[in-house]
Design an enzyme around this catalytic site. Structure first.
Site, PDB file in Angstrom:
ATOM      1  N   GLU A 112      -4.788  -6.116  -4.780  1.00 18.99           N
ATOM      2  CA  GLU A 112      -6.111  -5.513  -5.000  1.00 18.99           C
ATOM      3  C   GLU A 112      -7.170  -6.575  -5.261  1.00 18.99           C
ATOM      4  O   GLU A 112      -8.342  -6.374  -4.933  1.00 18.99           O
ATOM      5  CB  GLU A 112      -6.046  -4.525  -6.164  1.00 18.99           C
ATOM      6  N   HIS A 150      -8.765  -7.522  -1.963  1.00 22.68           N
ATOM      7  CA  HIS A 150      -9.795  -6.559  -1.567  1.00 22.68           C
ATOM      8  C   HIS A 150     -11.058  -6.738  -2.411  1.00 22.68           C
ATOM      9  O   HIS A 150     -12.180  -6.732  -1.890  1.00 22.68           O
ATOM     10  CB  HIS A 150      -9.279  -5.130  -1.766  1.00 22.68           C
TER      11      HIS A 150
END
Length: 421
Positions: free
Chosen positions: A19, A22
């Site tokens: 994550e 991202h």
């Protein structure tokens, strides 16, 4: 407790880095990131910093970075809504209250007629004296609903507004960071544990084995077999396995002297019916601490694990594996506990392997995965225009449903293996 802590460490690390990829590239592209979540389901912990809320959620089924402009990030003011507005010094709306009574003399109430909270940023409606009024909305305006505050997202700060290149990088960065994490782990293992040299040094000789009968001893450095130089342990095992029943002239270095041994490998039949040679020696690679070799080792191990996982994936697609061969969160939890018993370094090898596995799986061109979204970006590049958002959203929704069904089936198999076998 050890298993729980190990699983939290492993799961948290690989999901966090995925994550984080991202998140970093979304922020770099100027996208408003609303939430950075580890886990799914109900929120256990949350902390707001800047524009983003950082949360830990109950179910260890992954994580997500929620960006402005996602399918579930639509803020619309329908005609007839009663809202409360607070204006700043420039007479622009800086706060919009929904569905609640606000006891504040500075709040202006209106019944919404029209609003644009993404591109032109304005709101129009009838005030309490039924006059049609219109206000500009600040780019940093906040919507308050049931006590929760949400920043509006001007269109230029949404995911969909960014260039194809920036959207692609933002999605691809998640799997990429899983590979970078694996490399970093292997690099640190090479620095602190050392890099295995793979030198052909015998560490143990099995009693009454062909090697023991020939006089081989622990510590012997194998230099050549039948005149062929042996540079690493893999050369030794390959030569021996292909020489079942044949006499070998083995030159070893012992106490700085060369000693010749004549060894006839035993013939061993494997489960697949193949016959291989075996001389009865054990090997444990010595480790050397060298930062330059550690860098090479990091790249080498990441590459080798990637190839192994891709080969397993090919076998899975070809039908050589069944559902029983797959493992979900429960299975990974169980294996992580077993791996943790062998020490921290072994647990880190397992973490690196799982991180590569997550990176590869997410790159598969399947709906709801990063690879599925990248596939649609590829179609957009070929067509010169994006696929209809509703059609793409439906494909991803179906993908999510199918993945959840698969996850439930795999988890049920894990539970059966854990408790009923």
């Amino acid at each position: 407790m050890q298993t729980i802590l190990a699983f939290i460490l492993v799961f948290g690390l690989i999901v966090f880095f995925h994550e984080l990829g991202h998140f970093i590239f979304a922020k770099r592209a100027g996208i408003l990131v609303r939430e950075f979540a580890i886990g799914m389901g109900p929120k256990i912990f949350g902390m707001t910093k800047g524009e983003t809320i950082y949360t830990i959620r109950l179910l260890p089924l992954g994580g997500y970075v929620r960006m402005a402009g996602d399918d579930f990030d639509r803020i619309e003011l329908q005609p007839g809504y009663r809202v409360g507005l607070i204006l700043n010094n420039e007479e622009k709306v800086e706060k919009i209250y929904l569905n609640q009574n606000v006891q504040n003399p500075n709040v202006l109430f209106m019944e919404v007629e029209r609003a644009d909270l993404t591109k032109k940023l304005w709101i129009e409606g009838y005030d309490e004296e039924e006059r049609l009024v219109r206000f500009d909305v600040s780019r940093n305006a906040i919507i308050v609903e049931n006590g929760e505050e949400t920043l509006i997202a001007p269109y230029d700060r949404t995911f969909e507004a960014k260039s194809l290149w920036n959207r692609t990088l933002t999605i691809f960065a998640g799997p990429l960071f899983n590979f970078l994490l694996a490399f970093a782990i292997f690099l640190l293992l090479g620095i602190f544990q050392g890099v295995p040299t793979n030198e052909p040094i015998v560490t143990e000789v099995v009693d009454n084995s062909p090697a023991a009968v020939a006089g081989m001893q622990a510590g012997d450095y194998v230099k050549s077999i039948n005149g062929k130089p042996i540079n690493e342990w893999a050369d030794l095992t390959s030569y021996v396995q292909n020489s079942a029943g044949k006499e070998l002239s083995v030159i070893v270095e012992r106490n700085e002297e060369l000693v010749e041994l004549n060894i006839v490998p035993d013939t061993v039949k494997l489960e697949n019916g193949e016959e291989v040679g075996q001389i009865g020696v054990m090997y444990k690679s010595p480790f050397v601490k060298n930062p330059f070799k550690a860098v090479v080792y990091g790249f080498q191990q990441t590459w080798e694990y990637t190839i192994l996982i891709l080969q397993a994936l090919v076998h899975l697609i070809a039908g050589h594996f069944t559902l029983d061969d797959l493992a979900g969160p429960v299975g990974i939890y169980q294996v992580t506990g077993e791996v943790a018993k062998h020490g921290f370094f072994t647990l880190m090898y397992w973490t690196a392997a799982l991180s590569i596995n997550l990176g590869i799986m997410n790159l598969l061109p399947l709906p709801a995965l990063d690879g599925g979204r990248l596939m649609f970006f590829g179609i957009e590049a070929l067509r010169g225009k994006p696929v209809d958002r509703q059609k793409e959203g439906m494909v991803h929704f179906v993908g999510i449903v199918l993945l959840m069904i698969l996850m439930i089936a795999v988890t049920w198999n894990d539970i059966q293996r854990l408790f009923f076998q």
